[in-house]
Motif scaffolding. Structure first.
Motif, PDB file in Angstrom:
ATOM      1  N   LYS A  89       0.841  -1.199   0.000  1.00 14.99           N
ATOM      2  CA  LYS A  89       0.000   0.000   0.000  1.00 14.99           C
ATOM      3  C   LYS A  89       0.871   1.241   0.000  1.00 14.99           C
ATOM      4  O   LYS A  89       0.641   2.184  -0.776  1.00 14.99           O
ATOM      5  N   GLU A  90       1.901   1.254   0.876  1.00 10.40           N
ATOM      6  CA  GLU A  90       2.782   2.412   0.942  1.00 10.40           C
ATOM      7  C   GLU A  90       3.511   2.617  -0.380  1.00 10.40           C
ATOM      8  O   GLU A  90       3.673   3.755  -0.839  1.00 10.40           O
ATOM      9  N   LYS A  91       3.929   1.525  -0.999  1.00  7.39           N
ATOM     10  CA  LYS A  91       4.626   1.617  -2.283  1.00  7.39           C
ATOM     11  C   LYS A  91       3.696   2.177  -3.356  1.00  7.39           C
ATOM     12  O   LYS A  91       4.082   3.062  -4.122  1.00  7.39           O
ATOM     13  N   VAL A  92       2.454   1.665  -3.390  1.00  8.37           N
ATOM     14  CA  VAL A  92       1.490   2.138  -4.388  1.00  8.37           C
ATOM     15  C   VAL A  92       1.172   3.607  -4.158  1.00  8.37           C
ATOM     16  O   VAL A  92       1.117   4.399  -5.111  1.00  8.37           O
ATOM     17  N   VAL A  93       0.992   3.987  -2.895  1.00 10.35           N
ATOM     18  CA  VAL A  93       0.698   5.391  -2.586  1.00 10.35           C
ATOM     19  C   VAL A  93       1.876   6.273  -2.985  1.00 10.35           C
ATOM     20  O   VAL A  93       1.696   7.346  -3.580  1.00 10.35           O
ATOM     21  N   LEU A  94       3.093   5.820  -2.680  1.00  9.94           N
ATOM     22  CA  LEU A  94       4.281   6.592  -3.042  1.00  9.94           C
ATOM     23  C   LEU A  94       4.408   6.725  -4.556  1.00  9.94           C
ATOM     24  O   LEU A  94       4.664   7.823  -5.069  1.00  9.94           O
ATOM     25  N   GLU A  99       3.905   9.837  -9.386  1.00  7.93           N
ATOM     26  CA  GLU A  99       3.337   9.974 -10.725  1.00  7.93           C
ATOM     27  C   GLU A  99       2.484  11.238 -10.827  1.00  7.93           C
ATOM     28  O   GLU A  99       2.553  11.971 -11.817  1.00  7.93           O
ATOM     29  N   ALA A 100       1.691  11.483  -9.778  1.00  9.12           N
ATOM     30  CA  ALA A 100       0.853  12.687  -9.773  1.00  9.12           C
ATOM     31  C   ALA A 100       1.732  13.938  -9.778  1.00  9.12           C
ATOM     32  O   ALA A 100       1.424  14.919 -10.477  1.00  9.12           O
ATOM     33  N   GLN A 101       2.825  13.914  -8.992  1.00  7.09           N
ATOM     34  CA  GLN A 101       3.727  15.064  -8.957  1.00  7.09           C
ATOM     35  C   GLN A 101       4.377  15.276 -10.318  1.00  7.09           C
ATOM     36  O   GLN A 101       4.481  16.405 -10.795  1.00  7.09           O
ATOM     37  N   THR A 102       4.782  14.179 -10.964  1.00  8.16           N
ATOM     38  CA  THR A 102       5.398  14.272 -12.300  1.00  8.16           C
ATOM     39  C   THR A 102       4.404  14.856 -13.296  1.00  8.16           C
ATOM     40  O   THR A 102       4.749  15.751 -14.083  1.00  8.16           O
ATOM     41  N   ASP A 105       3.930  18.499 -12.574  1.00  8.55           N
ATOM     42  CA  ASP A 105       5.075  19.271 -13.064  1.00  8.55           C
ATOM     43  C   ASP A 105       5.013  19.442 -14.582  1.00  8.55           C
ATOM     44  O   ASP A 105       5.296  20.524 -15.103  1.00  8.55           O
ATOM     45  N   LYS A 106       4.646  18.362 -15.288  1.00  7.40           N
ATOM     46  CA  LYS A 106       4.518  18.455 -16.750  1.00  7.40           C
ATOM     47  C   LYS A 106       3.431  19.443 -17.135  1.00  7.40           C
ATOM     48  O   LYS A 106       3.600  20.245 -18.070  1.00  7.40           O
ATOM     49  N   ILE A 107       2.296  19.374 -16.422  1.00  2.00           N
ATOM     50  CA  ILE A 107       1.186  20.296 -16.733  1.00  2.00           C
ATOM     51  C   ILE A 107       1.613  21.737 -16.487  1.00  2.00           C
ATOM     52  O   ILE A 107       1.330  22.633 -17.299  1.00  2.00           O
TER      53      ILE A 107
END
Length: 166
Positions: A89-94, A99-102, A105-107
């Motif tokens: 769960k922690e890995k998926v959340v991280l 991915e959301a941060q990337t 940043d792209k947006i």
């Protein structure tokens, strides 16, 4: 008591003793032996039952120990699965956060590029409009200044005066 001693008969005593011995032999063969055999078999049965009960108790202890062992193993497996699930769960959340941060940043970078392009386009358009307006104003001013021949000659003379030869 004297009467009993006077009435004592050896013949009667002999026959009573023989009857007693025969009775004892008959009882031994037909009564005591089966009674003793049944008592011995009952004693053996009780010993066997006690041994069976002891074996059953030992088996119950072994089963109880096995059950405890299995229960502890099951608890350990459950704890391991829960730990693995938490780590996953922690890995998926991280990963999702990264991915959301990337993507964010792209947006933002794309938005900044678009804004810069729009700003540059607006500046070019503004420069073009300013240049067009400046040319129109200059054209109107020049027409006004050069509307007569006299004004044209005066402009040429002023320009020649400003030019110096080196």
């Amino acid at each position: 008591m004297e009467k009993l001693i006077n009435d004592f008969s050896f013949g009667l005593f002999f026959w009573q003793a023989i009857v007693l011995v025969v009775l004892i032999l008959l009882l031994r063969k037909f009564a005591w032996k089966p009674i003793l055999d049944s008592l011995n078999s009952r004693e053996e049965g009780i010993k066997d039952a006690l041994l069976s009960a002891e074996n059953a108790r030992k088996e119950m202890q072994n089963l109880h120990a096995d059950n405890e062992k299995l229960l502890n193993e099951a608890r350990a497996q459950r704890d391991a699965m829960l730990k693995e699930a938490r780590e996953l769960k922690e890995k998926v959340v991280l990963e999702a956060t990264e991915e959301a941060q990337t993507k964010a940043d792209k947006i933002v970078a794309n938005a900044q590029v678009i804004i810069q392009n729009e700003k540059n386009a607006a500046m070019v358009d503004l420069k073009n409009q300013v240049a067009t307006l400046s040319i129109e104003i200059a054209e109107k001013v020049i027409r006004e200044q050069l509307s007569t021949t006299e004004k044209q000659h005066k402009l040429v003379e002023d320009m020649l005066a400003d030019v110096t030869l080196k």
